[in-house]
Write a protein that holds these residues in place. Structure first.
Motif, PDB file in Angstrom:
ATOM      1  N   UNK A  32       2.996 -38.089  27.225  1.00 40.99           N
ATOM      2  CA  UNK A  32       3.832 -38.609  26.282  1.00 40.99           C
ATOM      3  C   UNK A  32       3.098 -37.488  24.975  1.00 40.99           C
ATOM      4  N   UNK A  33       4.172 -36.673  24.374  1.00 38.09           N
ATOM      5  CA  UNK A  33       3.919 -35.968  23.147  1.00 38.09           C
ATOM      6  C   UNK A  33       3.751 -36.697  21.901  1.00 38.09           C
ATOM      7  N   UNK A  34       2.710 -36.496  21.057  1.00 41.74           N
ATOM      8  CA  UNK A  34       2.429 -36.969  19.592  1.00 41.74           C
ATOM      9  C   UNK A  34       2.265 -35.855  18.865  1.00 41.74           C
ATOM     10  N   UNK A  35       3.176 -35.848  17.955  1.00 41.47           N
ATOM     11  CA  UNK A  35       3.050 -34.739  16.667  1.00 41.47           C
ATOM     12  C   UNK A  35       2.518 -35.492  15.535  1.00 41.47           C
ATOM     13  N   UNK A  36       1.401 -34.801  15.430  1.00 43.61           N
ATOM     14  CA  UNK A  36       0.638 -35.118  14.300  1.00 43.61           C
ATOM     15  C   UNK A  36       0.516 -33.805  13.379  1.00 43.61           C
ATOM     16  N   UNK A  37       1.456 -33.599  12.616  1.00 39.92           N
ATOM     17  CA  UNK A  37       1.153 -32.299  11.759  1.00 39.92           C
ATOM     18  C   UNK A  37       0.595 -32.734  10.414  1.00 39.92           C
ATOM     19  N   UNK A  38       0.475 -31.500   9.681  1.00 36.11           N
ATOM     20  CA  UNK A  38      -0.325 -31.744   8.193  1.00 36.11           C
ATOM     21  C   UNK A  38      -1.590 -31.285   8.244  1.00 36.11           C
ATOM     22  N   UNK A  39      -2.192 -30.760   7.034  1.00 34.52           N
ATOM     23  CA  UNK A  39      -3.506 -30.487   6.670  1.00 34.52           C
ATOM     24  C   UNK A  39      -3.932 -29.295   7.597  1.00 34.52           C
ATOM     25  N   UNK A  40      -2.686 -28.278   7.942  1.00 32.10           N
ATOM     26  CA  UNK A  40      -3.185 -27.052   8.627  1.00 32.10           C
ATOM     27  C   UNK A  40      -3.765 -27.561   9.910  1.00 32.10           C
ATOM     28  N   UNK A  41      -3.214 -28.540  10.601  1.00 31.51           N
ATOM     29  CA  UNK A  41      -3.692 -29.039  12.004  1.00 31.51           C
ATOM     30  C   UNK A  41      -5.110 -29.722  11.958  1.00 31.51           C
ATOM     31  N   UNK A  42      -5.615 -29.986  10.845  1.00 36.89           N
ATOM     32  CA  UNK A  42      -6.929 -30.708  10.695  1.00 36.89           C
ATOM     33  C   UNK A  42      -6.782 -31.993  11.241  1.00 36.89           C
ATOM     34  N   UNK A  43      -5.897 -32.848  10.836  1.00 34.99           N
ATOM     35  CA  UNK A  43      -5.375 -34.022  11.040  1.00 34.99           C
ATOM     36  C   UNK A  43      -5.288 -34.416  12.545  1.00 34.99           C
ATOM     37  N   UNK A  44      -4.674 -33.618  13.306  1.00 33.12           N
ATOM     38  CA  UNK A  44      -4.632 -33.807  14.782  1.00 33.12           C
ATOM     39  C   UNK A  44      -6.054 -33.421  15.349  1.00 33.12           C
ATOM     40  N   UNK A  45      -6.782 -32.307  14.798  1.00 31.91           N
ATOM     41  CA  UNK A  45      -7.949 -31.884  15.580  1.00 31.91           C
ATOM     42  C   UNK A  45      -9.117 -33.094  15.309  1.00 31.91           C
ATOM     43  N   UNK A  46      -9.195 -33.795  14.290  1.00 27.48           N
ATOM     44  CA  UNK A  46     -10.076 -34.725  14.007  1.00 27.48           C
ATOM     45  C   UNK A  46      -9.535 -35.967  14.730  1.00 27.48           C
ATOM     46  N   UNK A  47      -8.457 -36.170  15.002  1.00 22.60           N
ATOM     47  CA  UNK A  47      -7.965 -37.095  16.015  1.00 22.60           C
ATOM     48  C   UNK A  47      -8.494 -37.102  17.402  1.00 22.60           C
ATOM     49  N   UNK A  48      -8.507 -35.992  17.664  1.00 21.82           N
ATOM     50  CA  UNK A  48      -8.557 -35.528  19.253  1.00 21.82           C
ATOM     51  C   UNK A  48     -10.099 -35.517  19.554  1.00 21.82           C
ATOM     52  N   UNK A  49     -10.746 -34.903  18.524  1.00 19.58           N
ATOM     53  CA  UNK A  49     -12.275 -34.690  18.499  1.00 19.58           C
ATOM     54  C   UNK A  49     -13.115 -35.814  18.666  1.00 19.58           C
ATOM     55  N   UNK A  50     -12.324 -37.149  18.132  1.00 19.32           N
ATOM     56  CA  UNK A  50     -13.083 -38.385  18.078  1.00 19.32           C
ATOM     57  C   UNK A  50     -12.483 -39.372  19.087  1.00 19.32           C
ATOM     58  N   UNK A  51     -11.508 -38.824  19.962  1.00 15.53           N
ATOM     59  CA  UNK A  51     -10.907 -39.760  21.049  1.00 15.53           C
ATOM     60  C   UNK A  51     -11.656 -40.109  21.952  1.00 15.53           C
ATOM     61  N   UNK A  52     -11.400 -41.097  22.875  1.00 13.04           N
ATOM     62  CA  UNK A  52     -12.193 -41.268  23.993  1.00 13.04           C
ATOM     63  C   UNK A  52     -12.130 -40.161  25.154  1.00 13.04           C
ATOM     64  N   UNK A  53     -13.059 -40.042  25.646  1.00 16.45           N
ATOM     65  CA  UNK A  53     -13.645 -38.574  26.363  1.00 16.45           C
ATOM     66  C   UNK A  53     -13.170 -39.075  28.041  1.00 16.45           C
ATOM     67  N   UNK A  54     -11.911 -39.657  28.053  1.00 12.13           N
ATOM     68  CA  UNK A  54     -11.504 -40.237  29.347  1.00 12.13           C
ATOM     69  C   UNK A  54     -10.326 -39.408  29.892  1.00 12.13           C
ATOM     70  N   UNK A  55     -10.040 -38.166  29.360  1.00  6.40           N
ATOM     71  CA  UNK A  55      -8.926 -37.629  29.739  1.00  6.40           C
ATOM     72  C   UNK A  55      -7.371 -37.785  29.512  1.00  6.40           C
ATOM     73  N   UNK A  56      -7.448 -38.993  28.771  1.00  6.56           N
ATOM     74  CA  UNK A  56      -6.219 -39.498  28.514  1.00  6.56           C
ATOM     75  C   UNK A  56      -5.585 -39.053  27.103  1.00  6.56           C
ATOM     76  N   UNK A  57      -6.363 -38.366  26.440  1.00  3.75           N
ATOM     77  CA  UNK A  57      -5.760 -37.695  24.981  1.00  3.75           C
ATOM     78  C   UNK A  57      -6.089 -36.124  25.083  1.00  3.75           C
ATOM     79  N   UNK A  58      -5.100 -35.441  25.320  1.00  4.06           N
ATOM     80  CA  UNK A  58      -5.125 -34.104  25.101  1.00  4.06           C
ATOM     81  C   UNK A  58      -4.628 -33.267  23.851  1.00  4.06           C
ATOM     82  N   UNK A  59      -4.981 -31.973  23.743  1.00  2.68           N
ATOM     83  CA  UNK A  59      -4.465 -31.572  22.601  1.00  2.68           C
ATOM     84  C   UNK A  59      -3.659 -30.023  22.899  1.00  2.68           C
TER      85      UNK A  59
END
Length: 338
Positions: free
Chosen positions: A78-105
């Motif tokens: 499933x695609x999840x568009x998280x635009x804004x802050x020059x991609x920082x919002x999305x990167x922060x989300x993924x960096x701190x997501x569960x380390x189980x392979x179910x959140x990719x970026x």
């Protein structure tokens, strides 16, 4: 008495062996537990975070990747568009997501190589907080103008910009994005002054360009080529050193008055750091396979994307080298977002 002593000795010996066995089982338990998620991966839908709003080149790439990767994995991606802050919002989300392979970026060079050189105090580290999986796509920029502009070539644009310094503007998906840097590089090498207008994503920027609210843009070919074909935008040149096979009649910026000019973007797949290696390897194998086998990918190539995969290690090394390369360019230009 001797028989009793022997019996007690045997019982004690068996108890020690039993305890050792229990300790051994306990020591192996974490390893077995850690391996278990990878063994049946994936067993539920996967999220692919796209760090831009819908409508841009990265969004197009991400949606094709999600569709084809889901087919190969047997689970919906499933695609999840998280635009804004020059991609920082999305990167922060993924960096701190569960380390189980179910959140990719879908990790672009903006996130991994550009912004870290422009802004301090980021909530993520491009080298320490992500596990690279594979490089996936490179994109050529097309320099486009609103058709009302009194120039039709790069040389004419440069002449107009010199006659009207600062009065011609160019849009980008955000301050510090690689599109922005492509424009800054163009300004420096052409010796002109253009005004930068940042947006929150490619879609809004292209929309305002179509409406004539801004005048120029270095845009991913996928997001503007249909508008160029329809006459709604005017193509001036491609950003790469060679002409793009999908637009063979479109000259390069380098051959149109700015010798040596070259710029493009790239993106790949990343995971939160600490994801099990077996999951990383599985995803890498499937991405390599879908680029090799999928009949949907020529469509991306036709829109200006050069599809290229890598091993996780190769992608990690590439991110490091691009981080250093952009750092030199940005330092020379004196650009900061702080």
């Amino acid at each position: 008495m001797l028989a009793l002593a022997r019996t007690l000795y045997c019982l004690r010996h068996l108890s020690l062996r039993g305890a050792a066995a229990l300790f051994a089982a306990a020591a192996l338990a974490p390893a077995a537990s850690a391996a278990q998620p990878a063994a049946d991966y994936p067993n539920k839908p996967i999220r692919l975070v796209i760090p831009f709003p819908p409508g841009g080149g990265n969004d197009i790439v991400g949606r094709v990747l999600a569709e084809r990767l889901g087919e190969r994995l047997g689970q919906q991606v499933v695609t999840d568009n998280r635009g804004g802050a020059s991609t920082i919002i999305a990167a922060d989300l993924v960096a701190h997501a569960a380390k189980d392979g179910y959140t990719l970026m879908l990790g672009p060079n903006t996130t991994l190589a550009v912004i870290p050189n422009l802004k301090s105090g980021l909530p993520y580290d491009p080298l320490k907080d992500f596990d690279p999986v594979s490089l996936f796509a490179r994109s050529t920029y097309l320099l486009v103008a609103h058709p009302s502009m009194p120039f039709g070539t790069v040389k004419e644009l440069i002449a107009q910009a010199r006659a009207r310094p600062g009065q011609i503007n160019f849009a980008s998906p955000g301050a510090g994005t690689s599109n922005h840097l492509a424009g800054e590089m163009f300004k420096q090498m052409a010796g002109i002054n253009l005004t930068h207008v940042p947006y929150k994503g490619t879609g809004p920027a292209v929309s305002d360009l179509l409406g004539g609210h801004v005048q120029l843009m270095f845009a991913a070919m996928a997001s503007v080529r249909a508008h160029v074909a329809a006459g709604k935008l005017r193509g001036l040149g491609v950003s790469t050193a060679q002409r793009n096979p999908s637009l063979p009649d479109m000259p390069t910026i380098a051959e149109s008055g700015v010798p040596g000019y070259h710029s493009n973007s790239w993106s790949g797949v990343i995971l939160p750091r600490g994801t099990p290696q077996a999951i990383i390897n599985r995803l890498n194998a499937e991405i390599v396979g879908l680029v090799r086998d999928s009949d949907a990918l020529p469509r991306l190539s036709a829109q200006g994307f050069d599809l290229q995969t890598s091993t996780p290690r190769e992608f990690s090394q590439y991110i490091s080298s691009e981080l250093a390369r952009y750092g030199k360019v940005i330092k020379a230009a004196g650009i900061r977002l702080d």
